[in-house]
Design a protein around this motif. Structure first.
Motif, PDB file in Angstrom:
ATOM      1  N   VAL A 247       0.839  -1.204   0.000  1.00  0.00           N
ATOM      2  CA  VAL A 247       0.000   0.000   0.000  1.00  0.00           C
ATOM      3  C   VAL A 247       0.870   1.247   0.000  1.00  0.00           C
ATOM      4  CG1 VAL A 247      -1.781   1.273   1.249  1.00  0.00           C
ATOM      5  CG2 VAL A 247      -1.824  -1.240   1.210  1.00  0.00           C
ATOM      6  N   GLU A 248       1.838   1.287   0.930  1.00  0.00           N
ATOM      7  CA  GLU A 248       2.708   2.468   1.041  1.00  0.00           C
ATOM      8  C   GLU A 248       3.923   2.120   1.880  1.00  0.00           C
ATOM      9  OE1 GLU A 248       0.845   4.841   4.841  1.00  0.00           O
ATOM     10  OE2 GLU A 248      -0.242   5.024   2.940  1.00  0.00           O
ATOM     11  N   VAL A 249       4.914   3.008   1.823  1.00  0.00           N
ATOM     12  CA  VAL A 249       6.107   2.903   2.677  1.00  0.00           C
ATOM     13  C   VAL A 249       6.232   4.200   3.462  1.00  0.00           C
ATOM     14  CG1 VAL A 249       8.620   2.703   2.738  1.00  0.00           C
ATOM     15  CG2 VAL A 249       7.304   1.308   1.127  1.00  0.00           C
ATOM     16  N   ASN A 250       6.350   4.087   4.787  1.00  0.00           N
ATOM     17  CA  ASN A 250       6.543   5.260   5.645  1.00  0.00           C
ATOM     18  C   ASN A 250       8.022   5.359   6.009  1.00  0.00           C
ATOM     19  OD1 ASN A 250       3.804   5.592   5.574  1.00  0.00           O
ATOM     20  ND2 ASN A 250       3.416   4.680   7.577  1.00  0.00           N
ATOM     21  N   ARG A 251       8.641   6.483   5.644  1.00  0.00           N
ATOM     22  CA  ARG A 251      10.081   6.672   5.896  1.00  0.00           C
ATOM     23  C   ARG A 251      10.308   8.080   6.440  1.00  0.00           C
ATOM     24  NH1 ARG A 251      13.674   5.675   0.820  1.00  0.00           N
ATOM     25  NH2 ARG A 251      13.217   3.494   1.365  1.00  0.00           N
ATOM     26  N   ASP A 252      10.698   8.152   7.701  1.00  0.00           N
ATOM     27  CA  ASP A 252      10.983   9.452   8.330  1.00  0.00           C
ATOM     28  C   ASP A 252       9.819  10.424   8.139  1.00  0.00           C
ATOM     29  OD1 ASP A 252      13.519   8.489   9.017  1.00  0.00           O
ATOM     30  OD2 ASP A 252      14.386   9.139   7.117  1.00  0.00           O
ATOM     31  N   ASP A 253       8.617   9.965   8.483  1.00  0.00           N
ATOM     32  CA  ASP A 253       7.397  10.770   8.395  1.00  0.00           C
ATOM     33  C   ASP A 253       7.002  11.114   6.954  1.00  0.00           C
ATOM     34  OD1 ASP A 253       7.131  10.793  11.169  1.00  0.00           O
ATOM     35  OD2 ASP A 253       8.463  12.531  11.343  1.00  0.00           O
ATOM     36  N   LYS A 266      15.404   0.938   3.241  1.00  0.00           N
ATOM     37  CA  LYS A 266      16.329   1.422   4.267  1.00  0.00           C
ATOM     38  C   LYS A 266      15.875   0.927   5.626  1.00  0.00           C
ATOM     39  CE  LYS A 266      17.619   5.657   1.787  1.00  0.00           C
ATOM     40  NZ  LYS A 266      17.709   7.142   1.863  1.00  0.00           N
ATOM     41  N   GLY A 267      16.800   0.949   6.581  1.00  0.00           N
ATOM     42  CA  GLY A 267      16.468   0.551   7.939  1.00  0.00           C
ATOM     43  C   GLY A 267      15.376   1.424   8.521  1.00  0.00           C
ATOM     44  N   ASN A 268      14.461   0.818   9.288  1.00  0.00           N
ATOM     45  CA  ASN A 268      13.332   1.489   9.937  1.00  0.00           C
ATOM     46  C   ASN A 268      12.221   1.893   8.966  1.00  0.00           C
ATOM     47  OD1 ASN A 268      14.242   1.367  12.664  1.00  0.00           O
ATOM     48  ND2 ASN A 268      15.709   3.010  12.190  1.00  0.00           N
ATOM     49  N   ASP A 269      12.316   1.467   7.715  1.00  0.00           N
ATOM     50  CA  ASP A 269      11.183   1.673   6.804  1.00  0.00           C
ATOM     51  C   ASP A 269       9.981   0.897   7.325  1.00  0.00           C
ATOM     52  OD1 ASP A 269      12.480   3.289   5.049  1.00  0.00           O
ATOM     53  OD2 ASP A 269      12.703   1.810   3.450  1.00  0.00           O
ATOM     54  N   ARG A 270       8.821   1.564   7.336  1.00  0.00           N
ATOM     55  CA  ARG A 270       7.573   0.898   7.713  1.00  0.00           C
ATOM     56  C   ARG A 270       6.772   0.652   6.433  1.00  0.00           C
ATOM     57  NH1 ARG A 270       5.637   1.234  13.119  1.00  0.00           N
ATOM     58  NH2 ARG A 270       7.273   1.990  14.513  1.00  0.00           N
ATOM     59  N   ILE A 271       6.508  -0.627   6.157  1.00  0.00           N
ATOM     60  CA  ILE A 271       5.842  -0.993   4.906  1.00  0.00           C
ATOM     61  C   ILE A 271       4.442  -1.505   5.227  1.00  0.00           C
ATOM     62  CG2 ILE A 271       6.032  -2.319   2.772  1.00  0.00           C
ATOM     63  CD1 ILE A 271       8.974  -2.775   3.382  1.00  0.00           C
ATOM     64  N   ILE A 272       3.445  -0.908   4.603  1.00  0.00           N
ATOM     65  CA  ILE A 272       2.058  -1.324   4.803  1.00  0.00           C
ATOM     66  C   ILE A 272       1.685  -2.284   3.678  1.00  0.00           C
ATOM     67  CG2 ILE A 272      -0.304  -0.582   5.204  1.00  0.00           C
ATOM     68  CD1 ILE A 272       1.719   0.593   7.161  1.00  0.00           C
ATOM     69  N   PHE A 273       1.317  -3.492   4.049  1.00  0.00           N
ATOM     70  CA  PHE A 273       0.919  -4.507   3.081  1.00  0.00           C
ATOM     71  C   PHE A 273      -0.572  -4.804   3.227  1.00  0.00           C
ATOM     72  CE2 PHE A 273       5.400  -5.431   3.808  1.00  0.00           C
ATOM     73  CZ  PHE A 273       5.889  -5.710   2.536  1.00  0.00           C
ATOM     74  N   ALA A 274      -1.199  -5.170   2.131  1.00  0.00           N
ATOM     75  CA  ALA A 274      -2.558  -5.709   2.158  1.00  0.00           C
ATOM     76  C   ALA A 274      -2.547  -6.969   1.318  1.00  0.00           C
ATOM     77  CB  ALA A 274      -3.565  -4.712   1.594  1.00  0.00           C
ATOM     78  N   GLY A 275      -3.092  -8.059   1.861  1.00  0.00           N
ATOM     79  CA  GLY A 275      -3.067  -9.307   1.095  1.00  0.00           C
ATOM     80  C   GLY A 275      -3.677 -10.468   1.839  1.00  0.00           C
ATOM     81  N   ILE A 276      -3.595 -11.635   1.201  1.00  0.00           N
ATOM     82  CA  ILE A 276      -4.194 -12.848   1.751  1.00  0.00           C
ATOM     83  C   ILE A 276      -3.314 -13.444   2.839  1.00  0.00           C
ATOM     84  CG2 ILE A 276      -5.474 -13.359  -0.355  1.00  0.00           C
ATOM     85  CD1 ILE A 276      -3.306 -15.314  -1.117  1.00  0.00           C
ATOM     86  N   LEU A 277      -3.906 -14.370   3.594  1.00  0.00           N
ATOM     87  CA  LEU A 277      -3.284 -14.883   4.809  1.00  0.00           C
ATOM     88  C   LEU A 277      -1.920 -15.506   4.556  1.00  0.00           C
ATOM     89  CD1 LEU A 277      -3.424 -15.588   7.815  1.00  0.00           C
ATOM     90  CD2 LEU A 277      -4.664 -17.664   7.193  1.00  0.00           C
TER      91      LEU A 277
END
Length: 588
Positions: A247-253, A266-277
């Motif tokens: 969905v998106e990647v959150n990096r340093d706000d 990069k380190g500390n990247d927050r990755i939002i995923f949507a998908g099946i189990l």
């Protein structure tokens, strides 16, 4: 042939007919055939059940445990990912599987090679949307062909060499079988590359992930020391998990969306995923990627002890109508919500900020007793555990490879037999913590072991009733008028018996007949010995002739006829090469 022999022959034919024309599982068919032989008195229970104490069958069982240790530590998956990469082409995947397996099987017993690769290739096939049936038969055939290239590549070669030493004191050189085995392996490789894609069925785990309509949203964090850092999203394999969307990647706000395949992580990247189990579970198993919620570290159980559960929120749940964070879900249930599924709707919020609603399906990470604590609670309509949800224990992957190395070294140097070495390795997998004791029984494919044991029992019945010798002698009397016809007869007799009673038993039965034929015709015995080696190993047209075929039978979702369709032409190719060139390399 005696009445007992005709009855036995009829039972074997009936078993083959049932395997080819019905969907009855192979273990039921062979156990039924074996039961008929015991009940009719054709063979004694002791002779019929000899397969259940056979070292080869027990070795396969132990090797399943060794393979499970490699899988649980992530050791073999890492190697498979490097060998095959992110290939989406079936032909390219087959080449990348067969080439290294063929080489390795020339120097290692092919059974542990296949046993180690099966679970990793099943996992790889599912992630890359390629049916497992397209690569598991090539895996087995490549191991068989590679094993024919050296003396130590397969147990059949060693058994025949032992018989040859007893009979003549002559020993086969370690690379001598390769004079004919290598050309057969090269031609077989080319045949599988050209025709494997068309002749192999579309079955197995390649498309199973599309059966589940539930879609979850989960937030994952890239660790600072993660091997994923400095890799693109595509190189990290995050774009190839079926049914999964970034969905998106959150990096340093900063919010990066849409996420391109060339985005460098990069380190500390927050990755939002949507998908099946299943793909969500795959994310948890990727080294260097973890659930972003800090609540995970506050759970009582360690990472390796925790399991995943699905729970459906009921109308009486006290957290309904408030966010997961405000409701202090972890404190109340000693579990952490990793993702939420809501009627196929993609929830574009961090997990902690999601307001729970009746009917929401939660993906929860908790200790194993979670289901026992809350299965009768009115807070949830339903709770179910998710199989194979423990992440690999990467810290033990080096130990798992060391155990496998010890097994190979001790067997190769003659310190242990394959039987002894496999059981030592299986024990070490448990003792070193690579595999939990509770997982040992689950790791063994009991259906395969039953098929091997029952087929060995039927093969032994062929031997003790004299039926095998009668059939072989009859064939030789018909074909021994010339050296080339005699050689062909030996090949055919060995091949047919191999497909019926396994390779080692066929080689042992035909060897004395071959020696007597060479003596009666005044010919050198080596052409006949080499033909036995090739015919006993070149078992492609049925799943029961070679144990690696049996091992891929179930995981690939194959039918009995699948092996005949792809394997019979390969059998004929190897036979033609062997019969044509053996008399030139080893003159009569």
């Amino acid at each position: 042939m005696t009445v007992a022999g005709w009855f036995l022959f009829a039972v074997i034919i009936l078993c083959l007919i049932l395997l080819v024309s019905t969907s009855i599982s192979a273990d039921v068919v062979f156990l039924g055939g074996l039961t008929a032989l015991v009940v009719s008195g054709i063979v004694s229970p002791e002779d019929a059940l000899i397969g259940f104490s056979n070292q080869g069958m027990l070795t396969v069982g132990a090797l399943y445990v060794v393979a499970a240790g490699l899988k649980e530590t992530g050791a073999i998956q890492l190697v498979v990912n490097r060998i095959i990469g992110r290939s989406r082409s079936i032909r390219r995947a087959q080449i990348r599987v067969m080439a290294p397996v063929m080489i390795v099987s020339a120097f290692l017993n092919n059974t542990p090679v296949v046993a180690s690769f099966i679970p990793a290739l099943e996992d790889w096939a599912r992630k890359n949307r390629i049916p497992a049936s397209k690569i598991l038969i090539p895996l087995s055939y490549a191991a068989i062909l590679g094993g024919t290239c050296t003396l130590i590549g397969t147990s059949t070669n060693l058994i025949v060499n032992g018989l040859l030493i007893e009979e003549t004191t002559r020993s086969i050189g370690i690379f001598e079988p390769g004079l004919i085995g290598l050309p057969c392996a090269i031609v077989g490789f080319i045949y599988l590359v050209i025709f494997g894609r068309k002749l192999l069925p579309m079955r197995g785990s390649g498309f199973d992930t599309f059966k589940d309509p539930r879609e979850y949203t989960i937030e994952m964090l890239v660790d600072d020391a993660s091997p994923l850092t400095q890799q693109t999203v595509e190189e990290a394999g995050l774009l190839h998990l079926p049914g999964l969307f970034i969905v998106e990647v959150n990096r340093d706000d900063q919010i990066i969306t849409p996420v391109g395949s060339n985005l460098v992580l990069k380190g500390n990247d927050r990755i939002i995923f949507a998908g099946i189990l299943e793909s969500i579970i795959d994310l948890k198993n990727i080294k260097g990627l973890r659930a972003a919620t800090d609540q995970i570290f506050k759970l009582d159980a360690s990472n390796r002890e925790r399991l995943l559960f699905e729970a459906v929120v009921s109308s009486s749940n006290p957290l309904t109508g408030i966010t997961i964070r405000r409701g202090k879900f972890r404190n109340r249930y000693n579990g952490v919500v990793l993702a939420v599924s809501r009627n196929g709707e993609r929830i574009k919020k961090k997990v902690g900020d999601i307001v729970l609603k009746t009917g929401d399906t939660l993906l929860i990470e908790a200790s194993p007793n979670f289901i026992e604590q809350f299965k009768n609670s009115s807070d949830f309509y339903l709770i179910s555990s998710i199989a194979n949800s423990q992440p690999p224990n990467y810290a033990k992957s080096g130990m798992a490879w060391a155990v496998l190395g010890i097994m190979v070294l001790t067997v190769a140097t003659g310190m242990f037999s394959m039987f002894q070495g496999s059981f030592v390795a299986a024990g070490l997998m448990v003792l070193t913590g690579c595999l939990a004791p509770s997982a040992v029984k689950k790791s063994i494919d009991w259906t395969v072991l039953l098929v091997i044991a029952a087929s060995l029992g039927i093969g032994n019945a062929l031997k003790v009733t004299g039926t095998a010798v009668f059939l072989a002698h009859g064939l030789m009397q018909f074909l021994q008028s010339s050296p080339h016809l005699a050689l062909l007869g030996i090949y055919l007799a060995t091949w047919i018996l191999t497909e019926l009673i396994t390779n080692n038993a066929a080689a042992v039965l035909i060897f004395p007949i071959a020696i007597s034929v060479s003596d009666s015709l005044g010919l050198q015995y080596m052409p006949f010995v080499i033909v036995i080696i090739m015919a006993a190993s070149a078992s492609f047209s049925t799943p029961i002739g070679y144990q690696t075929n049996l091992m891929v039978y179930g995981p690939g979702g194959y039918y009995f006829t699948d092996f005949t369709k792809i394997g019979l032409p390969l059998n004929l190719i190897v036979a033609a090469i062997t019969i044509s060139f053996v008399p030139i390399i080893w003159p009569f």
